[in-house]
Design an enzyme around this catalytic site. Structure first.
Site, PDB file in Angstrom:
ATOM      1  CE1 TYR A  11     -60.035   3.362 -17.705  1.00 23.90           C
ATOM      2  CE2 TYR A  11     -59.891   5.555 -18.669  1.00 23.90           C
ATOM      3  CZ  TYR A  11     -59.283   4.406 -18.194  1.00 23.90           C
ATOM      4  OH  TYR A  11     -57.914   4.315 -18.205  1.00 23.90           O
ATOM      5  CE1 TYR A  23     -57.059   1.760 -20.105  1.00 23.90           C
ATOM      6  CE2 TYR A  23     -56.096  -0.054 -18.879  1.00 23.90           C
ATOM      7  CZ  TYR A  23     -56.577   1.241 -18.927  1.00 23.90           C
ATOM      8  OH  TYR A  23     -56.561   2.027 -17.796  1.00 23.90           O
ATOM      9  CE  LYS A  28     -52.369   2.073 -24.883  1.00 18.17           C
ATOM     10  NZ  LYS A  28     -52.384   1.388 -23.591  1.00 18.17           N
ATOM     11  N   PRO A  46     -54.985  11.734 -22.136  1.00 13.45           N
ATOM     12  CG  PRO A  46     -55.260  12.701 -20.020  1.00 13.45           C
ATOM     13  CD  PRO A  46     -55.198  13.024 -21.472  1.00 13.45           C
ATOM     14  CG  HIS A  50     -55.721  -2.160 -11.551  1.00 14.22           C
ATOM     15  ND1 HIS A  50     -56.563  -1.088 -11.526  1.00 14.22           N
ATOM     16  CD2 HIS A  50     -55.164  -2.221 -10.325  1.00 14.22           C
ATOM     17  CE1 HIS A  50     -56.518  -0.522 -10.335  1.00 14.22           C
ATOM     18  NE2 HIS A  50     -55.664  -1.178  -9.592  1.00 14.22           N
TER      19      HIS A  50
HETATM   20  P1  RFL Z   1     -41.572  14.474 -19.411  1.00 14.14           P
HETATM   21  O1  RFL Z   1     -42.045  13.633 -18.281  1.00 14.14           O
HETATM   22  O2  RFL Z   1     -42.306  15.726 -19.713  1.00 14.14           O
HETATM   23  O3  RFL Z   1     -40.045  14.806 -19.124  1.00 14.14           O
HETATM   24  C1  RFL Z   1     -39.327  15.753 -19.874  1.00 14.14           C
HETATM   25  C2  RFL Z   1     -38.223  16.296 -19.018  1.00 14.14           C
HETATM   26  O4  RFL Z   1     -37.458  17.233 -19.777  1.00 14.14           O
HETATM   27  C3  RFL Z   1     -37.218  18.368 -18.980  1.00 14.14           C
HETATM   28  N1  RFL Z   1     -36.948  19.514 -19.833  1.00 14.14           N
HETATM   29  C4  RFL Z   1     -35.710  20.010 -20.048  1.00 14.14           C
HETATM   30  N2  RFL Z   1     -34.503  19.634 -19.605  1.00 14.14           N
HETATM   31  C5  RFL Z   1     -33.430  20.374 -19.982  1.00 14.14           C
HETATM   32  N3  RFL Z   1     -33.523  21.494 -20.770  1.00 14.14           N
HETATM   33  C6  RFL Z   1     -34.716  21.918 -21.227  1.00 14.14           C
HETATM   34  N4  RFL Z   1     -34.808  23.008 -21.978  1.00 14.14           N
HETATM   35  C7  RFL Z   1     -35.876  21.159 -20.878  1.00 14.14           C
HETATM   36  N5  RFL Z   1     -37.198  21.302 -21.151  1.00 14.14           N
HETATM   37  C8  RFL Z   1     -37.827  20.297 -20.527  1.00 14.14           C
HETATM   38  C9  RFL Z   1     -38.470  18.517 -18.148  1.00 14.14           C
HETATM   39  O5  RFL Z   1     -38.274  19.306 -16.986  1.00 14.14           O
HETATM   40  C10 RFL Z   1     -38.766  17.064 -17.816  1.00 14.14           C
HETATM   41  O6  RFL Z   1     -38.122  16.644 -16.643  1.00 14.14           O
HETATM   42  O7  RFL Z   1     -41.520  13.647 -20.768  1.00 14.14           O
HETATM   43  P2  RFL Z   1     -41.195  12.087 -21.040  1.00 14.14           P
HETATM   44  O8  RFL Z   1     -39.962  11.649 -20.301  1.00 14.14           O
HETATM   45  O9  RFL Z   1     -41.269  11.928 -22.502  1.00 14.14           O
HETATM   46  O10 RFL Z   1     -42.397  11.302 -20.332  1.00 14.14           O
HETATM   47  C11 RFL Z   1     -43.714  11.411 -20.817  1.00 14.14           C
HETATM   48  C12 RFL Z   1     -44.730  11.271 -19.682  1.00 14.14           C
HETATM   49  O11 RFL Z   1     -44.370  12.141 -18.631  1.00 14.14           O
HETATM   50  C13 RFL Z   1     -46.167  11.573 -20.141  1.00 14.14           C
HETATM   51  O12 RFL Z   1     -46.395  11.030 -21.413  1.00 14.14           O
HETATM   52  C14 RFL Z   1     -47.240  10.978 -19.180  1.00 14.14           C
HETATM   53  O13 RFL Z   1     -47.198  11.602 -17.925  1.00 14.14           O
HETATM   54  C15 RFL Z   1     -48.628  11.127 -19.779  1.00 14.14           C
HETATM   55  N6  RFL Z   1     -49.702  10.663 -18.865  1.00 14.14           N
HETATM   56  C16 RFL Z   1     -49.990   9.309 -18.719  1.00 14.14           C
HETATM   57  N7  RFL Z   1     -49.245   8.379 -19.371  1.00 14.14           N
HETATM   58  C17 RFL Z   1     -49.494   7.037 -19.169  1.00 14.14           C
HETATM   59  O14 RFL Z   1     -48.798   6.223 -19.778  1.00 14.14           O
HETATM   60  N8  RFL Z   1     -50.467   6.582 -18.311  1.00 14.14           N
HETATM   61  C18 RFL Z   1     -51.256   7.443 -17.629  1.00 14.14           C
HETATM   62  O15 RFL Z   1     -52.071   6.995 -16.816  1.00 14.14           O
HETATM   63  C19 RFL Z   1     -51.048   8.857 -17.839  1.00 14.14           C
HETATM   64  N9  RFL Z   1     -51.795   9.761 -17.180  1.00 14.14           N
HETATM   65  C20 RFL Z   1     -50.447  11.573 -18.135  1.00 14.14           C
HETATM   66  C21 RFL Z   1     -51.506  11.088 -17.297  1.00 14.14           C
HETATM   67  C22 RFL Z   1     -50.170  12.942 -18.196  1.00 14.14           C
HETATM   68  C23 RFL Z   1     -50.929  13.814 -17.464  1.00 14.14           C
HETATM   69  N10 RFL Z   1     -50.570  15.183 -17.558  1.00 14.14           N
HETATM   70  C24 RFL Z   1     -50.447  16.039 -16.466  1.00 14.14           C
HETATM   71  C25 RFL Z   1     -50.034  15.673 -18.800  1.00 14.14           C
HETATM   72  C26 RFL Z   1     -52.278  11.950 -16.566  1.00 14.14           C
HETATM   73  C27 RFL Z   1     -52.012  13.327 -16.658  1.00 14.14           C
HETATM   74  C28 RFL Z   1     -52.910  14.220 -15.860  1.00 14.14           C
HETATM   75  C1  PHB Z   2     -54.238   8.061 -13.552  1.00 13.62           C
HETATM   76  O1  PHB Z   2     -54.419   7.311 -12.559  1.00 13.62           O
HETATM   77  O2  PHB Z   2     -53.601   9.122 -13.463  1.00 13.62           O
HETATM   78  C2  PHB Z   2     -54.815   7.687 -14.859  1.00 13.62           C
HETATM   79  C3  PHB Z   2     -55.370   6.420 -15.034  1.00 13.62           C
HETATM   80  C4  PHB Z   2     -55.922   6.089 -16.252  1.00 13.62           C
HETATM   81  C5  PHB Z   2     -55.920   7.002 -17.286  1.00 13.62           C
HETATM   82  C6  PHB Z   2     -55.344   8.250 -17.127  1.00 13.62           C
HETATM   83  C7  PHB Z   2     -54.789   8.602 -15.909  1.00 13.62           C
HETATM   84  O3  PHB Z   2     -56.485   6.652 -18.468  1.00 13.62           O
END
Ligand code: RFL
Ligand code: PHB
Length: 393
Positions: free
Chosen positions: A204, A388, A300, A296, A75
């Site tokens: 957005y 970004y 980041k 989100p 993108h």
């Molecule tokens: P995770 O992915 O939460 O992984 C942590 C792991 O630890 C496990 N765990 C345990 N394991 C052993 N013993 C325990 N007691 C434990 N407790 C927990 C869990 O089961 C899990 O497998 O953290 P990590 O690795 O730091 O990764 C972070 C990312 O997952 C998170 O920051 C992103 O998903 C955030 N996020 C986005 N980030 C982006 O960079 N770009 C995006 O577009 C973006 N969109 C989003 C997002 C997060 C979202 N949600 C649902 C929070 C969109 C959404 C909707």
């Molecule tokens: C996504 O596609 O999940 C997404 C994209 C951009 C954002 C957050 C989430 O800023």
């Protein structure tokens, strides 16, 4: 009791833990990853979608870049839709050629798990009651239960990559831990649907009815979000109502871009900004969501986790290669400096694009003015674009 000895004990098989294990392995450093959930659950968890170039580079270093290169969508810009007008922010033009890649976190996780197993890595699912011991000594340990059996992992260092709800952060004594937090008065209702994206970049949208985001995962799957109240009951949101709300929050000229399709995932995400400091205590190092959460809006979270892992892997590699502790000693400060910049950006994007409610009229007008300024000033747009696509590691 089953006892294993390794160099780095890693809690959590999310992107942070898996990527760290993989980068350490490439440098000949052993690790054991302990994950609470089963493999199918971890691989199916729907989350992020936008990868910065720095994250893409790190995934290449970790040896998991091939499918990302084939299937990731480059993108070169993003759109802002405000007051019925859509404006492009040309990321490549404004940043001297940088872009982001749309590739689902589920796919990143699957690629990393496959790579760990094909490298013969020690990655254990279904670990119950992971507990952290002796981090103030040079022989820290992890214990856990798997079925009937108790296990111990003896290591040199522990990486707490266990997300926001894991036990690592709690292992820092209250006298040491500082927490900074902001909870927003809304969440995001997100859907994944079987429909081709009709526009090539994310939109957005700031709208009086609330924020909306038009995103995608592939050429056949779209990802959309709408701002909602934090305690939204999904029962109140049948698919038709979500599509209609999305339509209403796009500019009239863009409403034809919304192609409906079977919705196969629907969830509500609360929104918060959160930082725990320091990110190190003794021989325990926090990385990713274990130490910080961003709303989100700036895309980041996953990218910040990758940034932490970059610093931590380099610090550990330098320690094992040269007995050099400078990287480990500086880890918390170095990682936090970048984390706070991404916190600022995520908070700013969130504040500017959401509807904070009728009691915030003054703030709403300021945000409108801010957006009008950003979208009319090349200097302001450049700052947005630079953040970004991701600040350098
Ligand atoms: P995770 O992915 O939460 O992984 C942590 C792991 O630890 C496990 N765990 C345990 N394991 C052993 N013993 C325990 N007691 C434990 N407790 C927990 C869990 O089961 C899990 O497998 O953290 P990590 O690795 O730091 O990764 C972070 C990312 O997952 C998170 O920051 C992103 O998903 C955030 N996020 C986005 N980030 C982006 O960079 N770009 C995006 O577009 C973006 N969109 C989003 C997002 C997060 C979202 N949600 C649902 C929070 C969109 C959404 C909707
Ligand atoms: C996504 O596609 O999940 C997404 C994209 C951009 C954002 C957050 C989430 O800023």
């Amino acid at each position: 009791m089953g006892v294993t000895r390794t160099q780095v004990g890693i809690i959590g098989a999310g992107p942070a833990g898996l990527l760290l294990a993989q980068l350490l392995d490439k440098a000949g450093i052993s690790s054991v990853v302990l994950e609470r959930r089963d493999r199918a659950y971890v691989e199916g968890r729907i989350r992020a979608g936008v990868l910065e170039q720095g994250t893409v580079d790190l995934l290449h270093q970790a040896g998991v870049g091939a499918r990302l290169d084939r299937e990731g969508l480059i993108h070169k810009g993003i759109y802002f839709s405000v007051q019925d007008r859509r404006t492009q922010i040309d990321l490549e033009d404004l940043t001297g050629g940088k872009h982001v890649v749309v590739y689902g976190q589920t796919e990143v996780t699957k690629d990393l798990i496959a790579a760990r197993f094909s490298a013969g890595g020690d990655l254990r699912f279904d670990c119950e009651g992971v507990a952290i011991h002796d981090v103030e000594t040079d022989r820290p340990r992890l214990t856990y239960q798997s079925g009937e059996e108790r296990h111990e992992v003896q290591c040199d260092f522990i990486a707490g990559c266990d997300g926001f709800h894991g036990p690592s952060r709690e292992a820092l004594p209250a006298s040491v831990l500082n927490v900074y937090e902001r909870v927003y008065p809304f969440g995001w209702l997100g859907i994944l649907a079987e429909a081709p994206p009709v526009v090539d970049e994310l939109i957005y949208s700031r709208h009086p009815r609330g924020f909306a985001l038009y995103s995608m995962r592939s050429m056949s799957v779209v990802r959309h979000y709408i701002q909602c109240v934090p305690d939204t009951d999904l029962e109140d949101w049948p698919d038709d109502r979500i599509w209609e709300e999305l339509r209403l929050r796009l500019a009239p000229e863009d409403q034809h871009l919304l192609k409906t399709g079977r919705v196969f995932e629907k969830s509500v995400t609360p929104m918060r900004s959160f930082v725990a400091e320091p990110m190190r205590f003794g021989r325990l190092f926090l990385a990713g969501d274990a130490a910080h959460i961003v709303p989100p809006t700036g895309a980041k979270g996953l990218n910040l986790a990758a940034g932490d892992v970059h610093y931590l892997s380099r610090a550990l590699i330098s320690f094992y290669a040269n007995n050099d502790v400078a990287g480990l000693d500086g880890y918390s400060q170095t990682a936090l400096a970048r984390v706070w910049k991404a916190q600022r950006f995520s908070w700013w994007m969130t504040s500017m694009l959401h509807n904070f409610g009728p009691s915030q009229d003054f703030d709403a007008r300021v945000c409108e003015a801010e957006l009008a300024y950003v979208l009319s000033s090349r200097a302001a747009m450049t700052s947005l674009a630079e953040n970004y696509v991701g600040l350098p590691f």
